[in-house]
Design a protein around this motif. Structure first.
Motif, PDB file in Angstrom:
ATOM      1  N   LEU A 285       0.822  -1.208   0.000  1.00  0.00           N
ATOM      2  CA  LEU A 285       0.000   0.000   0.000  1.00  0.00           C
ATOM      3  C   LEU A 285       0.856   1.259   0.000  1.00  0.00           C
ATOM      4  O   LEU A 285       0.514   2.258  -0.657  1.00  0.00           O
ATOM      5  CB  LEU A 285      -0.945  -0.013   1.198  1.00  0.00           C
ATOM      6  N   ARG A 286       1.969   1.230   0.702  1.00  0.00           N
ATOM      7  CA  ARG A 286       2.890   2.363   0.669  1.00  0.00           C
ATOM      8  C   ARG A 286       3.437   2.563  -0.739  1.00  0.00           C
ATOM      9  O   ARG A 286       3.516   3.691  -1.243  1.00  0.00           O
ATOM     10  CB  ARG A 286       4.049   2.139   1.635  1.00  0.00           C
ATOM     11  N   ALA A 287       3.831   1.451  -1.379  1.00  0.00           N
ATOM     12  CA  ALA A 287       4.417   1.532  -2.724  1.00  0.00           C
ATOM     13  C   ALA A 287       3.422   2.074  -3.745  1.00  0.00           C
ATOM     14  O   ALA A 287       3.813   2.663  -4.763  1.00  0.00           O
ATOM     15  CB  ALA A 287       4.913   0.155  -3.150  1.00  0.00           C
ATOM     16  N   ASN A 288       2.150   1.902  -3.474  1.00  0.00           N
ATOM     17  CA  ASN A 288       1.114   2.303  -4.429  1.00  0.00           C
ATOM     18  C   ASN A 288       0.760   3.779  -4.341  1.00  0.00           C
ATOM     19  O   ASN A 288       0.095   4.318  -5.232  1.00  0.00           O
ATOM     20  CB  ASN A 288      -0.146   1.460  -4.198  1.00  0.00           C
ATOM     21  N   VAL A 289       1.194   4.452  -3.284  1.00  0.00           N
ATOM     22  CA  VAL A 289       0.849   5.856  -3.097  1.00  0.00           C
ATOM     23  C   VAL A 289       1.401   6.686  -4.269  1.00  0.00           C
ATOM     24  O   VAL A 289       2.593   6.639  -4.583  1.00  0.00           O
ATOM     25  CB  VAL A 289       1.400   6.396  -1.762  1.00  0.00           C
ATOM     26  N   GLY A 290       0.532   7.425  -4.935  1.00  0.00           N
ATOM     27  CA  GLY A 290       0.949   8.271  -6.042  1.00  0.00           C
ATOM     28  C   GLY A 290       1.036   7.549  -7.373  1.00  0.00           C
ATOM     29  O   GLY A 290       1.196   8.191  -8.416  1.00  0.00           O
ATOM     30  N   VAL A 291       0.956   6.219  -7.368  1.00  0.00           N
ATOM     31  CA  VAL A 291       1.016   5.433  -8.610  1.00  0.00           C
ATOM     32  C   VAL A 291      -0.373   4.881  -8.932  1.00  0.00           C
ATOM     33  O   VAL A 291      -0.864   4.969 -10.052  1.00  0.00           O
ATOM     34  CB  VAL A 291       2.035   4.277  -8.510  1.00  0.00           C
ATOM     35  N   ASN A 292      -0.968   4.281  -7.914  1.00  0.00           N
ATOM     36  CA  ASN A 292      -2.374   3.850  -7.979  1.00  0.00           C
ATOM     37  C   ASN A 292      -2.700   2.870  -9.111  1.00  0.00           C
ATOM     38  O   ASN A 292      -3.714   2.994  -9.788  1.00  0.00           O
ATOM     39  CB  ASN A 292      -3.296   5.076  -8.078  1.00  0.00           C
ATOM     40  N   ASN A 293      -1.819   1.908  -9.305  1.00  0.00           N
ATOM     41  CA  ASN A 293      -2.124   0.837 -10.269  1.00  0.00           C
ATOM     42  C   ASN A 293      -2.029  -0.548  -9.625  1.00  0.00           C
ATOM     43  O   ASN A 293      -2.010  -1.559 -10.318  1.00  0.00           O
ATOM     44  CB  ASN A 293      -1.209   0.916 -11.484  1.00  0.00           C
ATOM     45  N   LEU A 294      -1.986  -0.569  -8.298  1.00  0.00           N
ATOM     46  CA  LEU A 294      -1.868  -1.834  -7.560  1.00  0.00           C
ATOM     47  C   LEU A 294      -3.198  -2.573  -7.486  1.00  0.00           C
ATOM     48  O   LEU A 294      -4.251  -1.973  -7.275  1.00  0.00           O
ATOM     49  CB  LEU A 294      -1.369  -1.547  -6.140  1.00  0.00           C
ATOM     50  N   GLU A 295      -3.128  -3.891  -7.660  1.00  0.00           N
ATOM     51  CA  GLU A 295      -4.214  -4.796  -7.330  1.00  0.00           C
ATOM     52  C   GLU A 295      -3.613  -5.938  -6.515  1.00  0.00           C
ATOM     53  O   GLU A 295      -2.494  -6.378  -6.804  1.00  0.00           O
ATOM     54  CB  GLU A 295      -4.900  -5.325  -8.605  1.00  0.00           C
ATOM     55  N   ILE A 296      -4.319  -6.393  -5.510  1.00  0.00           N
ATOM     56  CA  ILE A 296      -3.796  -7.436  -4.619  1.00  0.00           C
ATOM     57  C   ILE A 296      -4.561  -8.733  -4.847  1.00  0.00           C
ATOM     58  O   ILE A 296      -5.796  -8.740  -4.892  1.00  0.00           O
ATOM     59  CB  ILE A 296      -3.911  -7.005  -3.144  1.00  0.00           C
ATOM     60  N   LEU A 297      -3.808  -9.820  -4.993  1.00  0.00           N
ATOM     61  CA  LEU A 297      -4.403 -11.131  -5.237  1.00  0.00           C
ATOM     62  C   LEU A 297      -4.079 -12.066  -4.070  1.00  0.00           C
ATOM     63  O   LEU A 297      -2.916 -12.200  -3.671  1.00  0.00           O
ATOM     64  CB  LEU A 297      -3.858 -11.718  -6.540  1.00  0.00           C
ATOM     65  N   LEU A 298      -5.100 -12.703  -3.535  1.00  0.00           N
ATOM     66  CA  LEU A 298      -4.941 -13.579  -2.369  1.00  0.00           C
ATOM     67  C   LEU A 298      -4.946 -15.041  -2.825  1.00  0.00           C
ATOM     68  O   LEU A 298      -5.899 -15.494  -3.452  1.00  0.00           O
ATOM     69  CB  LEU A 298      -6.081 -13.333  -1.375  1.00  0.00           C
ATOM     70  N   PRO A 299      -3.874 -15.798  -2.539  1.00  0.00           N
ATOM     71  CA  PRO A 299      -3.751 -17.161  -3.051  1.00  0.00           C
ATOM     72  C   PRO A 299      -4.379 -18.221  -2.148  1.00  0.00           C
ATOM     73  O   PRO A 299      -4.527 -18.034  -0.940  1.00  0.00           O
ATOM     74  CB  PRO A 299      -2.233 -17.358  -3.111  1.00  0.00           C
ATOM     75  N   MET A 300      -4.751 -19.331  -2.757  1.00  0.00           N
ATOM     76  CA  MET A 300      -5.193 -20.529  -2.036  1.00  0.00           C
ATOM     77  C   MET A 300      -6.447 -20.269  -1.189  1.00  0.00           C
ATOM     78  O   MET A 300      -6.618 -20.819  -0.106  1.00  0.00           O
ATOM     79  CB  MET A 300      -4.049 -21.047  -1.142  1.00  0.00           C
ATOM     80  N   ILE A 301      -7.335 -19.434  -1.701  1.00  0.00           N
ATOM     81  CA  ILE A 301      -8.580 -19.158  -0.978  1.00  0.00           C
ATOM     82  C   ILE A 301      -9.506 -20.363  -1.113  1.00  0.00           C
ATOM     83  O   ILE A 301      -9.788 -20.828  -2.221  1.00  0.00           O
ATOM     84  CB  ILE A 301      -9.269 -17.898  -1.536  1.00  0.00           C
ATOM     85  N   SER A 302      -9.978 -20.877   0.008  1.00  0.00           N
ATOM     86  CA  SER A 302     -10.859 -22.044  -0.030  1.00  0.00           C
ATOM     87  C   SER A 302     -12.273 -21.721   0.458  1.00  0.00           C
ATOM     88  O   SER A 302     -13.159 -22.571   0.400  1.00  0.00           O
ATOM     89  CB  SER A 302     -10.280 -23.188   0.807  1.00  0.00           C
ATOM     90  N   GLY A 303     -12.470 -20.478   0.950  1.00  0.00           N
ATOM     91  CA  GLY A 303     -13.803 -20.117   1.426  1.00  0.00           C
ATOM     92  C   GLY A 303     -13.881 -18.676   1.878  1.00  0.00           C
ATOM     93  O   GLY A 303     -12.876 -17.945   1.892  1.00  0.00           O
ATOM     94  N   SER A 304     -15.062 -18.258   2.254  1.00  0.00           N
ATOM     95  CA  SER A 304     -15.309 -16.855   2.616  1.00  0.00           C
ATOM     96  C   SER A 304     -14.595 -16.433   3.889  1.00  0.00           C
ATOM     97  O   SER A 304     -14.219 -15.264   4.041  1.00  0.00           O
ATOM     98  CB  SER A 304     -16.814 -16.622   2.779  1.00  0.00           C
ATOM     99  N   ALA A 305     -14.392 -17.362   4.834  1.00  0.00           N
ATOM    100  CA  ALA A 305     -13.782 -16.991   6.115  1.00  0.00           C
ATOM    101  C   ALA A 305     -12.375 -16.434   5.922  1.00  0.00           C
ATOM    102  O   ALA A 305     -11.992 -15.443   6.572  1.00  0.00           O
ATOM    103  CB  ALA A 305     -13.758 -18.203   7.042  1.00  0.00           C
ATOM    104  N   GLU A 306     -11.590 -17.049   5.022  1.00  0.00           N
ATOM    105  CA  GLU A 306     -10.230 -16.570   4.760  1.00  0.00           C
ATOM    106  C   GLU A 306     -10.270 -15.177   4.127  1.00  0.00           C
ATOM    107  O   GLU A 306      -9.417 -14.333   4.429  1.00  0.00           O
ATOM    108  CB  GLU A 306      -9.504 -17.550   3.838  1.00  0.00           C
ATOM    109  N   LEU A 307     -11.245 -14.944   3.281  1.00  0.00           N
ATOM    110  CA  LEU A 307     -11.378 -13.617   2.678  1.00  0.00           C
ATOM    111  C   LEU A 307     -11.760 -12.569   3.708  1.00  0.00           C
ATOM    112  O   LEU A 307     -11.212 -11.462   3.716  1.00  0.00           O
ATOM    113  CB  LEU A 307     -12.420 -13.654   1.562  1.00  0.00           C
ATOM    114  N   ASP A 308     -12.687 -12.908   4.578  1.00  0.00           N
ATOM    115  CA  ASP A 308     -13.110 -11.965   5.621  1.00  0.00           C
ATOM    116  C   ASP A 308     -11.917 -11.539   6.475  1.00  0.00           C
ATOM    117  O   ASP A 308     -11.727 -10.350   6.751  1.00  0.00           O
ATOM    118  CB  ASP A 308     -14.180 -12.601   6.512  1.00  0.00           C
ATOM    119  N   GLU A 309     -11.117 -12.506   6.879  1.00  0.00           N
ATOM    120  CA  GLU A 309      -9.962 -12.210   7.720  1.00  0.00           C
ATOM    121  C   GLU A 309      -8.930 -11.389   6.961  1.00  0.00           C
ATOM    122  O   GLU A 309      -8.345 -10.430   7.494  1.00  0.00           O
ATOM    123  CB  GLU A 309      -9.339 -13.505   8.247  1.00  0.00           C
TER     124      GLU A 309
END
Length: 490
Positions: A285-309
């Motif tokens: 998030l720090r690196a994205n300041v002023g550039v604003n082209n970052l997207e974050i991808l979360l690996p090995m998601i098996s359900g909603s609980a991991e996403l919520d956390e």
């Protein structure tokens, strides 16, 4: 056939299914008429070397007949119908697929088959073993000429591809496709930009972790992420959070498990060690300041609980940075990798929580087919073109469509010319691949209409196995003059 086109045949009779399945597993690596003809010459030479019409010669002729009739070529009057024939095929092809190198084969597909034939039948028919050198000599000149022809053809194709760098990837019926690159090293940046890539669809953040003897500090991570974000300024850059475990170990963070692919890996590790996750997200998030082209991808998601956390921690980090800066910052798009079967069946719920999903075809394939892609004993069973895998991906696309969630693919299938055809047929319009695959993928896209690929996918989903699907798409690719994009053994 006379017109040089590979025509599929109706499904064989039940008693030869296993034999044909095995021979098809080998032939998924054979993608041109010339190579199939060469394979047939091998079998004919082996039969002739026995020198008499005995059972050994008949068996070898049967193998040749099966090659001609298993859906790749038509041979008039050949009707596989004998259980013994299937047995011969099953034994020979299993040995050729899985144990060719152990049999002293010389590396090429054709020599593996020779070695398998000799090992399987040489004891019963010593004449075959005695003639092994002769059989190999018969092939040598043919194979050398084939290699030269293939190399010349590939050079012409590569020259043609260079001119595509500045062209957009648009199907013949005007549907644009976004082509992005997979990366993880600074050395990838320049080739990626020169290739005409429209951003980074997958940045593997684990690589900077793997090349060190300790966890990189937040500042070290910040410098790495800032560099890639600025290099591709104006284009999306998808940074995947740390994805280790399984076949991606860290020497300084050993994980010992009986079954690492089903164990502690990906998001499971970083949520169990939130200090790793928070430090990494803070750097992103720090690196994205002023550039604003970052997207974050979360690996090995098996359900909603991991996403919520995960989302809770990301928002907490965002609040901390805003407090440090004294100003608000833009929250990047957050995505989930779909590579676990449970995520396929919960795709609608997952899409309600994220901005996009990206299909990781490598792991999704091995989990759906219960095949370790690194295990040579079952490697011939691994294929992302298996109808079951294709149906799972269709389910992902359909589920994401409910909430209008964008779907991309970042696995190896996205860079496979045959995979490109299948994925576009599903309606996927963003593909991320190695930089070396990008121009080939673009050439395929420019050669087909989306409507044609949609109809092809319908046929593929009705196929019984991966070799049949591969043959379907390979035939169409060959008809467009792009058969050289697929090489034997790839």
């Amino acid at each position: 056939t006379a017109d040089g086109v590979l025509h599929p045949l109706p499904a064989p009779s039940v008693d030869t299914d296993m034999g044909l399945e095995r021979i098809s597993a080998v032939l998924q690596h054979v993608n041109s008429n010339y190579e199939i003809d060469l394979f047939q010459k091998l079998l004919d030479a082996a039969a002739e070397s026995i020198g008499c019409a005995n059972e050994g010669q008949a068996s070898l002729k049967v193998v040749a007949d099966h090659i001609r009739s298993c859906g790749f070529l038509i041979a008039d009057g050949v009707t596989p119908s004998n259980e013994g024939r299937g047995y011969v095929l099953r034994r020979i092809v299993r040995r050729a697929c899985r144990h060719g190198n152990k049999l002293g084969a010389k590396g090429s597909f054709f020599y593996r088959i020779v070695a398998a034939l000799v090992a399987e039948m040489g004891e019963a028919f010593p004449e075959l073993k005695q003639q092994q050198a002769h059989i190999e000599r018969v092939l040598k000149g043919e194979e050398e000429q084939f290699a030269k022809t293939l190399e010349q053809g590939l050079k012409i194709l590569e020259q043609d591809l260079v001119g595509l760098k500045g062209q957009p990837a648009i199907t013949t019926d005007n549907h644009p496709i976004r082509l992005m690159v997979n990366s993880g090293l600074m050395s990838d940046y320049t080739p990626s930009l020169r290739s005409g890539a429209e951003g980074v669809g997958l940045y593997r953040t684990e690589i900077p972790f793997q090349v060190r003897d300790r966890f990189p500090s937040e500042e070290e991570q910040y410098q790495i992420y800032r560099s890639v974000l600025q290099t591709f300024k104006g284009m999306p850059v998808v940074l995947r959070t740390l994805d280790v475990g399984g076949d991606k170990p860290l020497n300084y963070f050993p994980i010992r498990e009986a079954n690492p692919f089903l164990g502690w890996r990906g998001i499971r590790i970083t949520l169990d060690h939130p200090e790793i996750f928070v430090t990494q997200v803070h750097a992103m998030l720090r690196a994205n300041v002023g550039v604003n082209n970052l997207e974050i991808l979360l690996p090995m998601i098996s359900g909603s609980a991991e996403l919520d956390e995960s989302l809770f921690l990301i928002n907490r980090v965002r609040a901390e940075i805003e407090e440090e800066l004294g100003e608000s910052i833009r929250l990047p798009k957050i995505g989930a990798m779909i590579e676990v079967p449970s995520a396929v069946y919960q795709i609608e719920d997952i899409c309600e929580l994220v901005d996009f999903v990206s299909i990781g075809t490598n792991d999704l394939t091995q989990y759906l087919l219960a095949v370790d892609r690194n295990n040579e004993n079952v490697a011939d069973l691994y294929s992302s073109l298996h109808p079951a895998v294709l149906k799972a991906m269709c389910q992902i696309v359909e589920g994401a469509r409910v909430s209008d969630t964008p779907v991309s693919v970042c696995g190896e299938l996205a860079g496979d010319p045959l995979g490109v055809m299948a994925l576009l047929g599903m309606g996927i319009d963003t593909l991320s691949m190695s930089v070396g695959s990008l121009l080939r993928a673009k050439k395929v896209i420019l050669s087909f209409s989306l409507s044609e690929l949609v109809e092809l996918l319908k046929q593929a989903l009705e196929m019984p196995d991966a070799p049949s699907v591969r043959a379907l798409y390979a035939t169409k690719l060959d008809q467009r003059g792009l058969g050289g994009f697929i090489r034997a053994g790839k």
